[in-house]
Design an enzyme around this catalytic site. Sequence first.
Site, PDB file in Angstrom:
ATOM      1  N   TYR A 101     -33.336  22.212  38.716  1.00  0.00           N
ATOM      2  CA  TYR A 101     -34.208  21.913  37.577  1.00  0.00           C
ATOM      3  C   TYR A 101     -33.353  21.281  36.491  1.00  0.00           C
ATOM      4  CZ  TYR A 101     -37.032  22.597  33.369  1.00  0.00           C
ATOM      5  OH  TYR A 101     -37.721  22.391  32.201  1.00  0.00           O
ATOM      6  N   GLU A 189     -38.821  16.224  31.936  1.00  0.00           N
ATOM      7  CA  GLU A 189     -38.502  17.295  32.892  1.00  0.00           C
ATOM      8  C   GLU A 189     -38.566  16.780  34.317  1.00  0.00           C
ATOM      9  OE1 GLU A 189     -40.246  21.523  32.696  1.00  0.00           O
ATOM     10  OE2 GLU A 189     -41.442  20.558  34.259  1.00  0.00           O
TER      11      GLU A 189
END
Length: 379
Positions: A101, A189
């Site tokens: 991530y 993101e």
Amino acid sequence: MKIHEYQARELLTQYGIPIPQGGVAKTPDEARGIAAEIGAPVVVKAQVLVGGRGKAGGVKLADTPKAAAERAREILALTIKELPVEKVLVAKAIDIKKEYYISVTLDRSKKRAVLIGSSAGGVEIEELAVREPEKILMQEVDPIAGLSDAVLSAYCARLFANAKTAAQAADTLRKMYRLFGEKDCSLVEVNPYAELSDGSLVAADAKINFDDNGLFLHPEIEALRNPEEYSHDEIEARAAGLSFVSLDGDIGCIVNGAGLAMATMDIIKLFGGDPANFLDVGGSSNPEKVLNALRILTRNPKIRAILINIFGGITRCDDIANGIVMAKHKLEMRLPLVIRLIGTNEREGREILKREGLAAAESLSEAVKMVVGRSREGR
């Protein structure tokens, strides 16, 4: 402002960030064509501006172009969290060795951008932060010095297992940070940031949000706006120059000033009520704004009572009163209306209301208690 995954992918591509091949489809036939072009297997993903699409059946694998059309037909028939699926992303299925991530976002408390990364990607970062916070690594970015190569390299060395992946990730994060700044984003993101069997890294899924206050600088980003993100009332309010956000309560609110609007909603909650909206008519004294605000609120079937809370500075209380009177004559005002006027031209405003058989409270607590009581009577 939020955008769809397929739109975020296009922006990542513009900044040179690798993504799996794919395209967006509105019909099963278009999905079949994309799958045939890029080669199966593919993943077909619902494009909706809410989370949980996988659990709702909005993400499916397909081994052939024909299967891609079938999966697209199934997904396009779905409604996910009250949003109908109108488009699907058809992307090349990839063999993921490991999921990471990475993101760039804004830490408002520290007034600076921050990098957030984790070697446990592919899951909700909020859940991971609660369950295993030690797996999340953060790096603040100095707003003056910017993101230096030294800081970025040291950060990626902590996050990634070897020098090759760390170098690739540093290049991606550098580009994400540039995108974040140049397009006035609030979030960029990538989750998962996928390591493939050959050691390369690609952005397998992406989310990008923008600061609404910066959109006037970026007409190309404004053009990506999706109507589904906003209710019909929010779209109408924007056109009328009102700051409006729909909520789930039953007390309509019309207030001047964002801070006062937030405080008003807090006090409504304090006295046991539930606000139906945030609505700021701003510093303008245009009576039409009050008329438009009341027109929007009176259409909402959930609302049981309306509170107008005005602290007049630039906004004149007599103009607000004239707007209320206009609404009384032009709209079917069947809902209980509680008014609090104080400030500039307060006396004149009260006289205007008095001639129409309306009264204005002086105390905010008194007005809120009254509107909460009226809303309960209407349940």
